[in-house]
Design a protein around this motif. Sequence first.
Motif, PDB file in Angstrom:
ATOM      1  N   ARG A  92      -1.863   3.014  18.118  1.00 18.05           N
ATOM      2  CA  ARG A  92      -2.890   3.201  17.084  1.00 18.05           C
ATOM      3  C   ARG A  92      -4.080   3.882  17.766  1.00 18.05           C
ATOM      4  NH1 ARG A  92      -4.538  -1.923  13.220  1.00 18.05           N
ATOM      5  NH2 ARG A  92      -4.840  -0.683  11.343  1.00 18.05           N
TER       6      ARG A  92
ATOM      7  N   HIS B 276       6.514   0.608  15.583  1.00 21.37           N
ATOM      8  CA  HIS B 276       5.081   0.670  15.848  1.00 21.37           C
ATOM      9  C   HIS B 276       4.806   1.689  16.947  1.00 21.37           C
ATOM     10  CE1 HIS B 276       3.597  -3.439  14.116  1.00 21.37           C
ATOM     11  NE2 HIS B 276       4.517  -2.898  13.353  1.00 21.37           N
TER      12      HIS B 276
ATOM     13  N   GLU C 116      -5.606   6.065  12.660  1.00 20.36           N
ATOM     14  CA  GLU C 116      -5.609   4.601  12.627  1.00 20.36           C
ATOM     15  C   GLU C 116      -4.270   4.019  12.182  1.00 20.36           C
ATOM     16  OE1 GLU C 116      -9.045   3.252  10.500  1.00 20.36           O
ATOM     17  OE2 GLU C 116     -10.408   4.085  11.983  1.00 20.36           O
TER      18      GLU C 116
ATOM     19  N   TYR D  53      -0.536   2.739  12.761  1.00 17.95           N
ATOM     20  CA  TYR D  53       0.306   2.267  13.862  1.00 17.95           C
ATOM     21  C   TYR D  53       1.773   2.254  13.466  1.00 17.95           C
ATOM     22  CZ  TYR D  53       0.234  -2.097  11.244  1.00 17.95           C
ATOM     23  OH  TYR D  53       0.355  -3.027  10.248  1.00 17.95           O
ATOM     24  N   LEU D  54       2.074   2.542  12.210  1.00 22.13           N
ATOM     25  CA  LEU D  54       3.478   2.757  11.842  1.00 22.13           C
ATOM     26  C   LEU D  54       3.867   4.167  12.284  1.00 22.13           C
ATOM     27  CD1 LEU D  54       3.635   1.070   8.326  1.00 22.13           C
ATOM     28  CD2 LEU D  54       3.900   0.064  10.606  1.00 22.13           C
TER      29      LEU D  54
ATOM     30  N   ARG E  84       4.806   0.589   1.254  1.00 24.75           N
ATOM     31  CA  ARG E  84       5.217  -0.503   2.128  1.00 24.75           C
ATOM     32  C   ARG E  84       5.176  -1.804   1.334  1.00 24.75           C
ATOM     33  NH1 ARG E  84       3.296  -2.788   8.061  1.00 24.75           N
ATOM     34  NH2 ARG E  84       5.447  -3.089   8.750  1.00 24.75           N
TER      35      ARG E  84
ATOM     36  N   ARG F 291       0.837  -1.207   0.000  1.00 29.21           N
ATOM     37  CA  ARG F 291       0.000   0.000   0.000  1.00 29.21           C
ATOM     38  C   ARG F 291       0.863   1.245   0.000  1.00 29.21           C
ATOM     39  NH1 ARG F 291      -0.688   2.389   5.867  1.00 29.21           N
ATOM     40  NH2 ARG F 291       0.415   0.862   7.144  1.00 29.21           N
TER      41      ARG F 291
ATOM     42  N   THR G 202      -7.090   4.415  16.985  1.00 25.79           N
ATOM     43  CA  THR G 202      -8.417   4.095  16.439  1.00 25.79           C
ATOM     44  C   THR G 202      -9.551   4.487  17.374  1.00 25.79           C
ATOM     45  OG1 THR G 202      -7.388   2.203  15.357  1.00 25.79           O
ATOM     46  CG2 THR G 202      -9.800   2.217  15.466  1.00 25.79           C
TER      47      THR G 202
ATOM     48  N   TYR H 230       9.755  -2.059   4.716  1.00 26.60           N
ATOM     49  CA  TYR H 230       8.831  -2.898   5.481  1.00 26.60           C
ATOM     50  C   TYR H 230       8.916  -2.557   6.964  1.00 26.60           C
ATOM     51  CZ  TYR H 230       6.579  -6.561   8.011  1.00 26.60           C
ATOM     52  OH  TYR H 230       5.756  -7.215   8.887  1.00 26.60           O
TER      53      TYR H 230
END
Lengths: 356, 356, 356, 356
Positions: free
Chosen positions: B136, B133, B56, B58-59, B79, B16, B138, B129
């Motif tokens: 997140r 982290h 949202e 988390y990277l 990625r 993505r 969310t 890659y």
Amino acid sequence: MPALPTPSVTPPDVIRAAYAELIVSDIAASRAFYVGVLGLVVTYEDDDTLYLRAFEEYLHHSLILRRGPVPALAALAYRVRSAGELDAAVAYYEQLGVRVERRAAGATRGVGEAVRIEDPLGFPIEFFYDSEHVERFTRRYDVQGAGAISRLDHFNIVTPDVPAARDYYEGLGFRVSEDIKDDEDVVYAAWMHRKATVHDVALTGGDGPRMHHIAFATHERSQILHLCDHLGALRQSDRIERGPGRHGVSNAFYLYLLDPDGHRIEIYTHDYYTGDPDNPVVTWDVHDNQRRDWWGNPVVPSWYANASTVLDLDGEPVALTHRTEARESEVTIGADGFSYTRKNDAELGFKLGSQV
Amino acid sequence: MPALPTPSVTPPDVIRAAYAELIVSDIAASRAFYVGVLGLVVTYEDDDTLYLRAFEEYLHHSLILRRGPVPALAALAYRVRSAGELDAAVAYYEQLGVRVERRAAGATRGVGEAVRIEDPLGFPIEFFYDSEHVERFTRRYDVQGAGAISRLDHFNIVTPDVPAARDYYEGLGFRVSEDIKDDEDVVYAAWMHRKATVHDVALTGGDGPRMHHIAFATHERSQILHLCDHLGALRQSDRIERGPGRHGVSNAFYLYLLDPDGHRIEIYTHDYYTGDPDNPVVTWDVHDNQRRDWWGNPVVPSWYANASTVLDLDGEPVALTHRTEARESEVTIGADGFSYTRKNDAELGFKLGSQV
Amino acid sequence: MPALPTPSVTPPDVIRAAYAELIVSDIAASRAFYVGVLGLVVTYEDDDTLYLRAFEEYLHHSLILRRGPVPALAALAYRVRSAGELDAAVAYYEQLGVRVERRAAGATRGVGEAVRIEDPLGFPIEFFYDSEHVERFTRRYDVQGAGAISRLDHFNIVTPDVPAARDYYEGLGFRVSEDIKDDEDVVYAAWMHRKATVHDVALTGGDGPRMHHIAFATHERSQILHLCDHLGALRQSDRIERGPGRHGVSNAFYLYLLDPDGHRIEIYTHDYYTGDPDNPVVTWDVHDNQRRDWWGNPVVPSWYANASTVLDLDGEPVALTHRTEARESEVTIGADGFSYTRKNDAELGFKLGSQV
Amino acid sequence: MPALPTPSVTPPDVIRAAYAELIVSDIAASRAFYVGVLGLVVTYEDDDTLYLRAFEEYLHHSLILRRGPVPALAALAYRVRSAGELDAAVAYYEQLGVRVERRAAGATRGVGEAVRIEDPLGFPIEFFYDSEHVERFTRRYDVQGAGAISRLDHFNIVTPDVPAARDYYEGLGFRVSEDIKDDEDVVYAAWMHRKATVHDVALTGGDGPRMHHIAFATHERSQILHLCDHLGALRQSDRIERGPGRHGVSNAFYLYLLDPDGHRIEIYTHDYYTGDPDNPVVTWDVHDNQRRDWWGNPVVPSWYANASTVLDLDGEPVALTHRTEARESEVTIGADGFSYTRKNDAELGFKLGSQV
């Protein structure tokens, strides 16, 4: 407009903008728009007329469409507080020296006794109280579509002399909630109300009398956005004249559509409570580029230029009086006009995606 | 673009669009926009850089802003599915004959080992890659404002030869979801994806390489509308370049904003699932006036004309190659172009509220 | 469940949950619910069957309703990446030692060749790739109502041994996004996906095999709220079993309805992207009162207790295996269970408007 | 309640419910709720008091929180049409034989001269006109969060004899919009208004005087849903007592929250226009399970049972009078009561997800 006489009697006690009667050229085409797209409820229809209402209306209609030779406005109807107010209306308008007609119950289907006048601004206005009650579809979610319209909200009329028109409507008990002016106190538009919203009638400066638009309210913005999506799906996106957007004036979320005859219909939501006597008037600078669209998106030329013909009580088009003061479109757009996003900003001009 | 060699090796497996790195002139001004208005979460900041992420993500980041002399795009990062894909990327691009650089872990804060290339279209592209982290957000409704942004959605790049660019991206495993063509098969734009949405990258025909915009997704339209209201309240409505509206292409609800350096940011929601191999391609006629706005609202001139400079891996601006085929703005607007609302309609022309 | 053999072959490459086939007792009653209320599009219908799809589906159907003697689940269908995956499915399930049947193209209307199995959990599962394409109604706002449903999202199945079921689905290439556990590592439920959302299948611990629900996605919450309003207007509010609310798990906005046969249908929106390989798993404590409703609203007893019968490939009801581990309803509600709003809070108990 | 004398003077002309004054035990805790979660704007604060307003209010406050020994209602304030109405209020209530106190300007910060009474129902009521004007934050989207509250909407009070209370309020010029009755004409609740919405005050049958709740309005449902999400994120979901849902009565979308002292706050949107004199009264059967929640979701026990203590003008708690007529909770829930979803339906009972 010559100064009006000051009536010695009390004006009729107007509650709210209640319905409009429009002349259209093709009932089937109008039905496809007002019922098929806007989703208004049909109270009665025959080959020549459509009586429509919004989902939360319990009076017989919010809108009458009548087939006729010239697309035009036939009447704007205000509801008064009681049947007794009709006599007050007759007395008041006789003193104002304008044409006044009593109408028997049923002269308009679903409406009781009424009074129609040619008001000093040249508009055909009805006052009524009695009306047949019909089912109020407030909770009829089984028939409400994604673009459900709740109620008629206001009329917007074009008139050459806004201060004179405001004086006339203040005489009738309306109060100003917002207006647009310039530094020389030229008034370009004013919003006036009886019910506790921003307006029942807006006065737009221009050659008049003409009807600029009538507006219906929804509960939420999603319903307005759906109407756009729906018109796109029907390949009728050219019925979307302006918007959707957020007004500066009124803070309402808005959309302007054009019906098959070019009558302009606004869909409107999210304005605010104005019912207290000291409700603060909001005055906008005509050069403020956020006054008509809070997001600074342009007012399209046709929105300034076009409006519906108005009929007198004989059904004849009323001749126009030209506005003599500056026109909003001219003082804000193009070579002779200017707008700003931030007062005193160096950069002036009409935002249109940075003209190139 | 000269024909590309066909690599004998498998391309890296891209998941993505993951983040963009932009050069900006004033970190404080950028922070006011990206954090103050868009509400992006700050992962890290110092005097010269801002690492931001959507709620949202988390990277480590969805967007890097770095202070520099020329506002520009420094990198678009995709990625890949695993760290092992970096070797695949090196091999693939070496066979394509473009500049390839390996970057050590930490060369970009929060990112592990990576590969940067100058792709055949002239863009600085990163594959990575490993990434740190972070929390997140969310469910962090305590910090999400009314205009909360969920995730980075896609990149949109300007390139002269859309079919050639499409071929290149198909080689990399992307598939077309929608495109805009004319009857002579001139391709004006194409939308291509790896993740199961309409796109990770859109190819816009024009002088390139330039970055047209990067886009962030929200959950609902109300969040997009709030961003407009917010900019109005800040008297920065001139940051709203185009919209809000509903795209024809992608069916997404959209808004285009301009950051303080003129980088274009789209806010986007409501596109659709494209994850099946036989996902139907939607092809739009370039003359269809609903292709870029389902409601027929105009594409403003600046949206066609302006785009961000692109840097090479040395940080130098990449020279432009001019588009030789017809340009969308020219074939659709004004004296030399035309658009229609309904195919075969007598009335052609660009809707702008019935020009007067 | 006895330990499964480990197949030596690659499992079929599943793309997504694609459709369900339900047995219903009265097609007219089902049509009134699924078409009249949910607004699903009819692809085909006759006296005994209904083939329905959501607005963004371009395959022949998202749901088959078939008249039969016992309301039940007849099949859950996953789409695979290509027709060639059917051979992989046959080989894989033969090694797993379960019943496998090839179905000719057209055995199910609109579907090409397929494989149906009785999976190790006892469910009738179909794998298919070829399907008739039909019009994708993504932009058909002329037929989309206020409660428009976009696509089928996931299946939720009841199975006694959640870790065993998770192992089975991991073997098939699914990955866990979220789960519910207690401090002794009892697993009460797990959410697993192939497409990049929170799930294609959820595993709910209980007596099984039973079908807990199938879920459809909308774009926004307003569409879910309309379904409630619509059912109220039809005086069918008792079809609303639970919600609307916000899930803790998945962060989705949800609603559970019961169809005329008691099959449970979830309407669902706003979950999040899970497509990256390192997508963080969210584990919830079974005693956390916000796990199933972020707002702490109660899970109604029937939601825990009821689920649909499952048929084998001969159309006979499959016998239930009882869950031997603790049950979520028992460890969280009432005298033997407890829940908390804040971990380590003194006040424990199931919020129900402060029982009095 | 003994029959009230009929005053010979005109009652004060009430415009609307304007503000409430609550006694709270901990200002910091209250601030975290009313400012931190509800997002109300602070007009003034010190160690012992908070003066808060909604975003569209231009009077000094919509809510006063005052630290005191017993959480209670100190006053409900109605705004009257002019300062002259205060004399009318004094005369009217003196004839009603209740305690009447004039308050000097500034006795309440931001409020001019006022009259406070102990009304015949036992409530401390203020009438005022003059109030300091403050900035109206209608368009201040830079400070409005995702759960922005527009204005105070209504009060809901518990009183033993609803018809007597209705008579009293009708004497004061309020009109009924909706009510709940049974076949024996027992009245369980009534909604009454001065402004053109469903209510300024609701009368809930029960032991009184107690304050059931005060309600604030938002523009849309998304703002109400955000408040739930926000409380979830703060791990305070137990402040959500009931809802969100759609009322039958009023058709409003609603949510009931409990503040740190247990005062109940409703958040409310989407009711309808009631400003015409013949606005149809909607009467609900107490056994209609959709009357209080259109979706049939249960009214939680605490909602029926709990309400705030009311203080007299000396600040002392007012003793309760018990309701002697049937109680709504008893005639609708459990062994002695019944509810139906469809009148004359065979299946009666309170829906709670099919009790098992």
